[in-house]
Design a protein around this motif. Structure first.
Motif, PDB file in Angstrom:
ATOM      1  N   HIS A 159      34.817  37.997  48.965  1.00  0.00           N
ATOM      2  CA  HIS A 159      36.242  37.765  48.671  1.00  0.00           C
ATOM      3  C   HIS A 159      37.130  38.221  49.828  1.00  0.00           C
ATOM      4  O   HIS A 159      38.099  37.559  50.184  1.00  0.00           O
ATOM      5  N   ASP A 165      35.454  34.193  39.670  1.00  0.00           N
ATOM      6  CA  ASP A 165      34.550  35.318  39.974  1.00  0.00           C
ATOM      7  C   ASP A 165      35.063  36.610  39.348  1.00  0.00           C
ATOM      8  O   ASP A 165      34.309  37.385  38.758  1.00  0.00           O
ATOM      9  N   GLU A 166      36.359  36.863  39.535  1.00  0.00           N
ATOM     10  CA  GLU A 166      36.911  38.147  39.085  1.00  0.00           C
ATOM     11  C   GLU A 166      36.910  38.257  37.560  1.00  0.00           C
ATOM     12  O   GLU A 166      36.653  39.332  37.020  1.00  0.00           O
ATOM     13  N   THR A 167      37.171  37.145  36.871  1.00  0.00           N
ATOM     14  CA  THR A 167      37.115  37.231  35.406  1.00  0.00           C
ATOM     15  C   THR A 167      35.675  37.446  34.951  1.00  0.00           C
ATOM     16  O   THR A 167      35.426  38.140  33.965  1.00  0.00           O
ATOM     17  N   GLU A 193      39.359  44.734  38.317  1.00  0.00           N
ATOM     18  CA  GLU A 193      38.842  43.363  38.287  1.00  0.00           C
ATOM     19  C   GLU A 193      39.861  42.425  37.642  1.00  0.00           C
ATOM     20  O   GLU A 193      40.072  41.300  38.116  1.00  0.00           O
ATOM     21  N   HIS A 253      33.639  39.276  36.623  1.00  0.00           N
ATOM     22  CA  HIS A 253      33.472  40.719  36.841  1.00  0.00           C
ATOM     23  C   HIS A 253      34.101  41.519  35.699  1.00  0.00           C
ATOM     24  O   HIS A 253      33.573  42.565  35.312  1.00  0.00           O
ATOM     25  N   ALA A 284      42.584  41.762  40.093  1.00  0.00           N
ATOM     26  CA  ALA A 284      42.129  40.882  41.170  1.00  0.00           C
ATOM     27  C   ALA A 284      42.229  39.418  40.728  1.00  0.00           C
ATOM     28  O   ALA A 284      42.656  38.543  41.493  1.00  0.00           O
ATOM     29  N   ALA A 285      41.838  39.148  39.483  1.00  0.00           N
ATOM     30  CA  ALA A 285      41.952  37.777  38.958  1.00  0.00           C
ATOM     31  C   ALA A 285      43.414  37.355  38.906  1.00  0.00           C
ATOM     32  O   ALA A 285      43.782  36.243  39.319  1.00  0.00           O
ATOM     33  N   SER A 300      37.441  48.013  47.988  1.00  0.00           N
ATOM     34  CA  SER A 300      36.659  47.974  46.751  1.00  0.00           C
ATOM     35  C   SER A 300      35.185  47.790  47.073  1.00  0.00           C
ATOM     36  O   SER A 300      34.319  48.469  46.498  1.00  0.00           O
ATOM     37  N   GLU A 345      40.140  44.147  48.662  1.00  0.00           N
ATOM     38  CA  GLU A 345      38.752  43.699  48.458  1.00  0.00           C
ATOM     39  C   GLU A 345      37.789  44.489  49.343  1.00  0.00           C
ATOM     40  O   GLU A 345      36.704  44.888  48.902  1.00  0.00           O
ATOM     41  N   GLU A 378      32.638  41.307  46.516  1.00  0.00           N
ATOM     42  CA  GLU A 378      33.946  41.708  47.045  1.00  0.00           C
ATOM     43  C   GLU A 378      34.001  41.537  48.576  1.00  0.00           C
ATOM     44  O   GLU A 378      35.060  41.258  49.122  1.00  0.00           O
TER      45      GLU A 378
END
Ligand SMILES: [Fe+2]
Ligand SMILES: [Fe+2]
Length: 197
Positions: A156, A69-71, A39, A73, A42-43, A126, A123, A153
């Motif tokens: 994304h 979103d990723e942060t 995660e 997560h 991804a960020a 995942s 993504e 995901e």
């Protein structure tokens, strides 16, 4: 009425080897520890695209939202680790992502297209695996978390595919199909371990 093709149809990823889910369920501590870094990365990947392509307003807006979103997560998975009484671990690297990134062409505009499609692939993979975990976990709270993450995901993946389509309307589908085939080869050559990838 004709059915409208979904964006994700352009990226036909093979199903994971069933041995992956067995390995993951056999060592959930390792999976969750690895997931935190997935995660985080991804960020960072989303932010790296803003650094590289600040002139593309649509990309900047989409990647800023995606990094957000990723942060979130990262916060959620850190909460899961805390609930399990499990400390986070150092990142042991991700040779799956590195193997995919090795196929990113160097020259623009191919480079942008390939970066978008490699991120879409990660993504998509995942999402598939988080959904497999969600379907197999006993703990309801963790299951709900993984269902929510899997849905995000997929969204994304489609964000990256839409940007790829806009960046290279004539070639993105062929390249997406190529990268999906490359990803299948990469997976086939890997030892299955208790990690997200
Ligand atoms: Fe995520
Ligand atoms: Fe994501």
């Amino acid at each position: 009425m004709d059915t409208v093709p979904e964006l994700g149809d352009a990226l036909p990823l093979v199903p994971s080897d069933p041995a992956w889910l067995a390995a993951a369920l056999g060592d959930l501590d390792s999976v969750h520890a690895d997931h935190l870094h997935c995660e985080r990365k991804a960020a960072q990947s989303a932010l790296s695209l803003i650094r590289s392509y600040p002139e593309r307003a649509d990309l900047v807006a989409a990647m800023a939202r995606l990094a957000h979103d990723e942060t979130r997560h990262v916060v959620q998975v850190a909460g899961l680790l805390a609930r399990r009484g499990q400390p986070a671990s150092y990142d042991h690297g991700d040779d799956y992502a590195a193997a995919l990134r090795a196929h990113i062409r160097v020259r623009e505009p191919d480079r942008l297209l390939d970066r978008l499609l490699v991120f879409a692939t990660i993504e998509g993979r995942s999402a598939e695996r988080l959904a497999l975990l969600a379907g197999a976990l006993d703990d309801a709270r963790t299951r709900d978390l993984y269902e929510g993450l899997a849905t995000a995901e997929v969204r994304h993946r489609d964000t990256f595919l839409a940007l790829a389509r806009d960046a290279a309307p004539r070639t993105w589908r062929d390249r997406a199909a190529e990268l999906a085939a490359i990803e299948a080869q990469i997976l086939a050559g890997r030892v299955v371990t208790a990690r997200i990838h």
